[in-house]
Design a protein around this motif. Structure first.
Motif, PDB file in Angstrom:
ATOM      1  N   LYS A 117       1.232   3.864  -3.216  1.00 38.12           N
ATOM      2  CA  LYS A 117       0.819   5.247  -2.947  1.00 38.12           C
ATOM      3  C   LYS A 117       1.924   6.221  -3.363  1.00 38.12           C
ATOM      4  N   ASP A 160       2.218   6.395  -7.160  1.00 41.61           N
ATOM      5  CA  ASP A 160       1.181   7.255  -7.754  1.00 41.61           C
ATOM      6  C   ASP A 160       1.722   8.661  -8.024  1.00 41.61           C
ATOM      7  N   ASP A 172       0.832  -1.209   0.000  1.00 39.09           N
ATOM      8  CA  ASP A 172       0.000   0.000   0.000  1.00 39.09           C
ATOM      9  C   ASP A 172       0.865   1.258   0.000  1.00 39.09           C
ATOM     10  N   ARG A 173       1.881   1.250   0.848  1.00 36.93           N
ATOM     11  CA  ARG A 173       2.752   2.419   0.943  1.00 36.93           C
ATOM     12  C   ARG A 173       3.543   2.624  -0.345  1.00 36.93           C
TER      13      ARG A 173
END
Length: 354
Positions: free
Chosen positions: A204, A207, A200-201
């Protein structure tokens, strides 16, 4: 001659015979196995095969009188099929990092003979009992040094993400390996705390850089060519590819800080016809002087750290082993367990707009 003396002489004769047999047996056990007519080495081919022939195979043939037959490509499925069928064609094969871990767990490999292959000068990361680390390469930043002059290039992944301070078109690999790690480092994760990867990190953070990547490369030559053609001013890529164009005069530089290190590996398939002589070939691959020849050809040095002492001083600045303390090792063990999930998440992320 009385009977006691006769029996004593007979006993001594038997003992002497036993000692002779013992000595002969010991000598036989220590003797080299018969030399095969040839040794079959499977590898990736191309420029790597040319460099291996020059650095290792010619010398091996001259030293032992055994012809080295080269085959390609590298194929994990074929390795498994050979071992399972008991019809092993290769004496030695190149094998990728994750595949090497899988092959070891699946009992597809012979154990390396430490009495034949000296890895005492190798780092701990290159001491796998079933896998020989033949070379090391790194994914690093390449940059146009006519754009980033006098050391003004990005010097960290945090810098790479800073598109205002370091503007310009960028290229990164279309693959989760390296990029997940680079994103985490850019987000402040220490190099020795990357695993297990926080998906997830990492995504993110990715992105943020995605809109600034104009080309997602998929072949090793692409990033070097993109820099040559001025399509990008910054590109991640394999050090040997950048080295190749730099030594031909390209206006390209390398930033080694926070590079992602990986091993090139060889292994002996379980059931190989000549395992002893395959170990002898691995011993040849471990000789530092020979590794220096290979490194000078491709920019991918061996992991016998003494080999740096035999490299041309002009070549040494282009070898990842000169900067080990500035970089980090990609975890083949983690990817062997999590690579499929990482690829699925990566492909889904690539399909997202933005």
């Amino acid at each position: 001659m009385d009977m006691k003396r006769l029996h004593r002489r007979h006993a001594l004769s038997l003992l002497g015979g036993a000692a002779a047999v013992g000595a002969t047996g010991s000598a036989f056990a220590q003797a080299e196995p018969p030399k095969p007519a040839q040794l079959v080495v499977n590898h990736s081919g191309g420029s790597m095969g040319t460099a291996m022939r020059k650095a290792f195979f010619n010398g091996f043939e001259k030293k032992y009188g055994i012809k080295v037959v080269e085959t390609s490509p590298v194929d994990f499925g074929k390795l498994r099929a050979m071992v399972d069928s008991g019809n092993v064609e290769w004496d030695l094969t190149e094998i990728g990092g994750q595949d090497a871990i899988r092959a070891g767990k699946a009992n597809l490999l012979e154990k390396i003979d430490t009495k034949v292959v000296d890895r005492s000068k190798y780092p701990a990361t290159a001491q796998n009992p079933y896998v020989f680390a033949s070379s090391v390469y790194t994914t690093i930043m390449g940059f146009r040094n006519d754009v980033f002059k006098n050391g003004s290039q990005p010097k960290s992944w945090a810098d790479w993400w800073d598109v205002k301070k370091f503007p310009g078109a960028r290229s990164m690999r279309n693959h989760p390996t390296d990029n997940l790690e680079f994103a985490l480092i850019a987000d402040g994760v220490p190099k020795d705390k990357l695993y297990p990867i926080d998906f997830d990190r990492a995504f993110k953070k990715l992105d943020q850089i995605k809109p600034h990547i104009t080309v997602w490369w998929s072949t090793g030559q692409q990033p070097a060519q993109l820099l040559l053609d001025k399509e990008v001013v910054l590109a991640t890529g394999w050090n040997g590819r950048f080295y190749d164009i730099i030594k031909k005069g390209a206006p390209v530089g390398i930033e080694w800080s926070e590079g992602a290190l990986k091993q090139g590996s060889f292994a002996i398939p379980r059931g190989a016809k000549s395992p002893y002589w395959a170990n002898k070939m691995l011993a040849e691959l471990a000789i530092p002087q020979q590794q220096a020849v290979y490194a000078s050809e491709l920019g991918y040095p061996g992991l016998n750290l003494e080999s740096l002492n035999f490299v041309d001083p002009k070549v040494k600045p282009f070898l990842p082993t000169a900067y080990l303390d500035q970089q980090f090792w990609i975890s083949d063990e983690w990817y062997a367990e999590n690579g499929t999930k990482a690829a699925e998440l990566w492909n889904a992320w690539m399909l997202k707009k933005g």
